[in-house]
Write an enzyme that holds these catalytic residues in place. Structure first.
Site, PDB file in Angstrom:
ATOM      1  N   LYS A 132       0.843  -1.208   0.000  1.00  0.00           N
ATOM      2  CA  LYS A 132       0.000   0.000   0.000  1.00  0.00           C
ATOM      3  C   LYS A 132       0.873   1.251   0.000  1.00  0.00           C
ATOM      4  O   LYS A 132       0.630   2.202  -0.728  1.00  0.00           O
ATOM      5  CB  LYS A 132      -0.904  -0.006   1.237  1.00  0.00           C
ATOM      6  CG  LYS A 132      -1.605   1.308   1.474  1.00  0.00           C
ATOM      7  CD  LYS A 132      -2.420   1.312   2.731  1.00  0.00           C
ATOM      8  CE  LYS A 132      -1.718   1.838   3.954  1.00  0.00           C
ATOM      9  NZ  LYS A 132      -1.523   3.282   4.047  1.00  0.00           N
ATOM     10  N   ASN A 133       1.925   1.235   0.816  1.00  0.00           N
ATOM     11  CA  ASN A 133       2.738   2.448   0.939  1.00  0.00           C
ATOM     12  C   ASN A 133       3.642   2.693  -0.263  1.00  0.00           C
ATOM     13  O   ASN A 133       4.225   3.756  -0.385  1.00  0.00           O
ATOM     14  CB  ASN A 133       3.561   2.412   2.238  1.00  0.00           C
ATOM     15  CG  ASN A 133       2.672   2.637   3.453  1.00  0.00           C
ATOM     16  OD1 ASN A 133       1.485   2.950   3.320  1.00  0.00           O
ATOM     17  ND2 ASN A 133       3.255   2.483   4.633  1.00  0.00           N
ATOM     18  N   ARG A 156      -4.212  10.723   4.218  1.00  0.00           N
ATOM     19  CA  ARG A 156      -3.000  11.498   4.452  1.00  0.00           C
ATOM     20  C   ARG A 156      -2.168  11.596   3.161  1.00  0.00           C
ATOM     21  O   ARG A 156      -1.564  12.611   2.863  1.00  0.00           O
ATOM     22  CB  ARG A 156      -2.215  10.780   5.562  1.00  0.00           C
ATOM     23  CG  ARG A 156      -0.746  11.024   5.586  1.00  0.00           C
ATOM     24  CD  ARG A 156      -0.385  12.243   6.410  1.00  0.00           C
ATOM     25  NE  ARG A 156       1.046  12.493   6.367  1.00  0.00           N
ATOM     26  CZ  ARG A 156       1.597  13.610   6.742  1.00  0.00           C
ATOM     27  NH1 ARG A 156       0.865  14.587   7.204  1.00  0.00           N
ATOM     28  NH2 ARG A 156       2.886  13.785   6.674  1.00  0.00           N
ATOM     29  N   CYS A 176      -4.938   8.711   9.242  1.00  0.00           N
ATOM     30  CA  CYS A 176      -5.067   8.039  10.539  1.00  0.00           C
ATOM     31  C   CYS A 176      -4.892   8.999  11.703  1.00  0.00           C
ATOM     32  O   CYS A 176      -4.144   9.963  11.629  1.00  0.00           O
ATOM     33  CB  CYS A 176      -3.956   6.991  10.648  1.00  0.00           C
ATOM     34  SG  CYS A 176      -4.553   5.324  10.536  1.00  0.00           S
ATOM     35  N   ARG A 231       0.423  15.134  12.071  1.00  0.00           N
ATOM     36  CA  ARG A 231       1.228  14.717  10.911  1.00  0.00           C
ATOM     37  C   ARG A 231       1.435  15.934  10.033  1.00  0.00           C
ATOM     38  O   ARG A 231       0.788  16.112   9.012  1.00  0.00           O
ATOM     39  CB  ARG A 231       0.543  13.563  10.182  1.00  0.00           C
ATOM     40  CG  ARG A 231       0.449  12.339  11.072  1.00  0.00           C
ATOM     41  CD  ARG A 231      -0.178  11.170  10.380  1.00  0.00           C
ATOM     42  NE  ARG A 231       0.750  10.488   9.508  1.00  0.00           N
ATOM     43  CZ  ARG A 231       0.484   9.286   8.965  1.00  0.00           C
ATOM     44  NH1 ARG A 231      -0.658   8.688   9.224  1.00  0.00           N
ATOM     45  NH2 ARG A 231       1.354   8.708   8.187  1.00  0.00           N
ATOM     46  N   ASP A 261       4.724   0.925  11.743  1.00  0.00           N
ATOM     47  CA  ASP A 261       3.447   0.346  11.323  1.00  0.00           C
ATOM     48  C   ASP A 261       3.227  -1.052  11.902  1.00  0.00           C
ATOM     49  O   ASP A 261       2.109  -1.568  11.860  1.00  0.00           O
ATOM     50  CB  ASP A 261       3.362   0.282   9.790  1.00  0.00           C
ATOM     51  CG  ASP A 261       3.149   1.669   9.187  1.00  0.00           C
ATOM     52  OD1 ASP A 261       2.983   2.632   9.950  1.00  0.00           O
ATOM     53  OD2 ASP A 261       3.144   1.775   7.957  1.00  0.00           O
ATOM     54  N   ARG A 267      -8.585   0.457   5.157  1.00  0.00           N
ATOM     55  CA  ARG A 267      -7.678   1.364   4.439  1.00  0.00           C
ATOM     56  C   ARG A 267      -6.458   0.607   3.915  1.00  0.00           C
ATOM     57  O   ARG A 267      -5.901   0.962   2.883  1.00  0.00           O
ATOM     58  CB  ARG A 267      -7.199   2.480   5.385  1.00  0.00           C
ATOM     59  CG  ARG A 267      -8.256   3.522   5.701  1.00  0.00           C
ATOM     60  CD  ARG A 267      -7.645   4.660   6.504  1.00  0.00           C
ATOM     61  NE  ARG A 267      -6.323   4.920   5.977  1.00  0.00           N
ATOM     62  CZ  ARG A 267      -5.230   5.135   6.716  1.00  0.00           C
ATOM     63  NH1 ARG A 267      -5.314   5.146   8.020  1.00  0.00           N
ATOM     64  NH2 ARG A 267      -4.064   5.356   6.146  1.00  0.00           N
TER      65      ARG A 267
HETATM   66  C1  UD1 Z   1       4.763   6.885   5.866  1.00  0.00           C
HETATM   67  C2  UD1 Z   1       3.838   5.689   5.776  1.00  0.00           C
HETATM   68  C3  UD1 Z   1       3.323   5.319   7.152  1.00  0.00           C
HETATM   69  C4  UD1 Z   1       4.495   5.081   8.092  1.00  0.00           C
HETATM   70  C5  UD1 Z   1       5.448   6.273   8.074  1.00  0.00           C
HETATM   71  C6  UD1 Z   1       6.721   6.042   8.863  1.00  0.00           C
HETATM   72  C7  UD1 Z   1       2.867   5.958   3.580  1.00  0.00           C
HETATM   73  C8  UD1 Z   1       1.652   6.173   2.780  1.00  0.00           C
HETATM   74  N1  UD1 Z   1       2.723   6.035   4.912  1.00  0.00           N
HETATM   75  O1  UD1 Z   1       3.986   7.946   6.393  1.00  0.00           O
HETATM   76  O2  UD1 Z   1       2.546   4.131   7.024  1.00  0.00           O
HETATM   77  O3  UD1 Z   1       4.006   4.908   9.394  1.00  0.00           O
HETATM   78  O4  UD1 Z   1       5.843   6.576   6.720  1.00  0.00           O
HETATM   79  O5  UD1 Z   1       7.363   4.898   8.414  1.00  0.00           O
HETATM   80  O6  UD1 Z   1       3.926   5.679   3.046  1.00  0.00           O
HETATM   81  N2  UD1 Z   1       7.026  14.749   9.830  1.00  0.00           N
HETATM   82  C9  UD1 Z   1       7.131  16.094  10.073  1.00  0.00           C
HETATM   83  N3  UD1 Z   1       6.955  16.952   9.024  1.00  0.00           N
HETATM   84  C10 UD1 Z   1       6.691  16.522   7.763  1.00  0.00           C
HETATM   85  C11 UD1 Z   1       6.582  15.127   7.527  1.00  0.00           C
HETATM   86  C12 UD1 Z   1       6.752  14.256   8.584  1.00  0.00           C
HETATM   87  O7  UD1 Z   1       7.372  16.525  11.194  1.00  0.00           O
HETATM   88  O8  UD1 Z   1       6.549  17.352   6.857  1.00  0.00           O
HETATM   89  C13 UD1 Z   1       7.188  13.802  10.960  1.00  0.00           C
HETATM   90  C14 UD1 Z   1       5.884  13.050  11.251  1.00  0.00           C
HETATM   91  O9  UD1 Z   1       5.028  13.780  12.094  1.00  0.00           O
HETATM   92  C15 UD1 Z   1       6.378  11.778  11.906  1.00  0.00           C
HETATM   93  C16 UD1 Z   1       7.699  11.533  11.182  1.00  0.00           C
HETATM   94  O10 UD1 Z   1       8.082  12.763  10.589  1.00  0.00           O
HETATM   95  O11 UD1 Z   1       6.639  12.003  13.267  1.00  0.00           O
HETATM   96  C17 UD1 Z   1       7.627  10.436  10.140  1.00  0.00           C
HETATM   97  O12 UD1 Z   1       6.696  10.792   9.170  1.00  0.00           O
HETATM   98  P1  UD1 Z   1       6.836  10.339   7.659  1.00  0.00           P
HETATM   99  O13 UD1 Z   1       8.047   9.491   7.491  1.00  0.00           O
HETATM  100  O14 UD1 Z   1       6.703  11.539   6.794  1.00  0.00           O
HETATM  101  O15 UD1 Z   1       5.557   9.424   7.499  1.00  0.00           O
HETATM  102  P2  UD1 Z   1       4.523   9.439   6.336  1.00  0.00           P
HETATM  103  O16 UD1 Z   1       5.207   9.658   5.028  1.00  0.00           O
HETATM  104  O17 UD1 Z   1       3.386  10.309   6.702  1.00  0.00           O
END
Ligand code: UD1
Length: 430
Positions: A33-34, A103, A127, A132, A316, A407
């Site tokens: 999915k990711n 998201r 979620c 986020r 995850d 999801r």
């Molecule tokens: C992706 C995955 C999710 C997984 C996560 C971490 C997808 C669709 N989702 O989510 O399943 O749990 O990676 O492996 O691929 N952050 C910031 N600012 C930003 C972006 C992120 O502060 O602009 C922080 C987030 O709040 C979090 C951390 O960075 O604490 C990790 O987030 P991120 O790696 O971006 O996760 P996602 O891409 O949202």
């Protein structure tokens, strides 16, 4: 005795589970999915037809396709995969309805700026696992020359001056790395992304962009380099198997006892989990395209489980592994370093007899016998954790909140039932 889920899953439905059965059999794992979500978004940038193989209509995938359709794209599930024709896309605005559904709607920013040099999206939904923010996406796009403004819950991007640049991410955000790779793929000049995420899904995105004629290298390391090209063509692409879905079925197998094999997933993507399953007393056999877990379900604590960016333990799988610890002998310690609200499932597990104390980003879990209860999924992976606990628990459980679980898991009950679980779907009668 029912051993197949006997009706179609719906968001309003519940799983009715009677625990205590061992699980035996194989689960064919489909595309991650990711990986799929950024790949679907990336298809916006191509001038040709894209085929992504081994796809299932999880609600996140459907919602992402809904966004593409709202922009003018043509998408369909066929031949076990997804066909996308992004050529007719002319719209650059994603309204609050479609954006709020997941998201990952934020992934559309990079491709739209790259293709149309303009994008307007509402803040993404998703979620409930803590704040986020998308600040890293925004500052990275600005470093590539995009003019990005935030205005009343909307992000407005003018990409007329988009060009290669140097971005240093203070944290290896998966989504920000992906958005920047996509924007840079069609931005004139050379881009360097430092502090990049190294998840296998990043390698999928790199390989997809390159299959479409792009020039990206470095995925899997903290330094990704992109040479922008003026156009991308269509391609047929086979994304990696879903390591998180695979991990969920393996944890179920370890908790319930029996023998469960997941196929179609790279076992090296699961090594942090398999290490913990072995530490808990399960037998694990790894092959290149799959993993088998077996045992009698009598587990002991795997010790400390601390989540981190890849190659760390995946956040995850933290909730599913917490469910395992809740019924494994001894005391386990879980440290969640990525998302602060990722212990929401603990309250529900406690209803099943679990002994879990959460303090900030750490949880102490003392293993107990779990019993059936009525519980509610409040996020995707937490919901999966409740299902696993119910499969292990003594007696009957009802797990509601299927909209979260659907999801990311397609036909979850059907697959578990095919392994021998006593799980049925009960849909609300309206
Ligand atoms: C992706 C995955 C999710 C997984 C996560 C971490 C997808 C669709 N989702 O989510 O399943 O749990 O990676 O492996 O691929 N952050 C910031 N600012 C930003 C972006 C992120 O502060 O602009 C922080 C987030 O709040 C979090 C951390 O960075 O604490 C990790 O987030 P991120 O790696 O971006 O996760 P996602 O891409 O949202």
């Amino acid at each position: 005795m029912k051993n197949r889920a006997d009706c179609r899953e719906t968001d309003d439905g519940s799983y009715v589970i009677t625990g205590g059965r061992p699980l035996y059999g194989e689960v064919e794992i489909m595309s991650a999915k990711n990986s799929l979500l950024p790949l679907i978004a990336c298809s916006v940038m191509t001038e040709g037809e894209v085929f992504l193989s081994r796809c299932e209509p999880t609600s996140d995938a459907e919602n992402m396709l809904g966004i593409l359709r709202s922009l003018g794209g043509i998408c369909r599930f066929e031949n076990g995969g997804i066909y996308i024709d992004g050529r007719p896309i002319s719209g650059c605005e994603v309204g609050c309805g479609p954006a709020g559904k997941l998201r990952s709607s934020v992934f559309i920013l990079g491709p739209l700026i790259a293709r149309l040099r303009r994008a307007e999206i509402c803040y993404p939904g998703g979620c409930e696992i803590g704040p986020r923010p998308i600040d890293l996406h925004i500052s990275g796009l600005r470093a590539l020359g995009a003019d990005v403004r935030e205005d009343g819950g909307r992000v407005l991007c003018d990409g007329r001056n988009l060009r290669g640049g140097r971005v240093e991410l203070p944290f290896p955000s998966v989504g920000a790395t992906e958005n920047l790779m996509m924007a840079a793929a069609r931005a004139p000049g050379h881009t360097v992304i430092l502090g990049a995420a190294a998840e296998p899904e990043i390698a999928d995105l790199q390989n997809f962009i390159n299959a479409c004629g792009g020039k990206v290298r470095g995925a899997g390391s903290r330094r990704i380099e992109v040479d922008g090209v003026s156009s991308l063509h269509g391609a047929s692409f086979d994304p990696s198997g879903d390591r998180i879905a695979a991990g969920t079925y393996l944890i179920a197998g370890a908790m319930c006892g029996g023998e469960v094999t997941v196929r179609g997933v790279d076992s090296s993507h699961l090594c942090r989990l398999t290490e913990k399953l072995r530490a808990a007393g399960a037998r694990v056999t790894e092959r290149t395209d799959g993993v088998t877990v077996s045992g009698d379900g009598e587990l002991h604590s795997p010790g400390k489980v601390e989540t981190g960016p890849y190659p760390g333990f995946p956040t995850d799988l933290q909730s599913p592994v917490t469910a395992l610890c809740a019924c494994a002998k001894g005391t386990s310690y879980i440290i969640e370093n990525l998302f602060e609200n990722r212990f929401r499932a603990a309250q529900q597990l406690i209803k099943m007899g679990a002994d879990i104390t959460v303090c900030g980003r750490a949880a102490t879990v003392r293993g107990r016998r779990l019993y059936g209860a009525d519980v509610k999924a409040e996020d995707l992976r937490g919901g999966a954790a409740l299902v696993l606990a119910a499969l292990e628990a003594e007696g009957r459980s009802v797990v509601s909140g299927l909209s979260h679980i659907r999801r990311g898991y397609y036909d979850f009950a059907g697959r578990l039932a095919s392994l021998g679980a006593d799980i049925t779907v009960c849909n609300k009668i309206t």
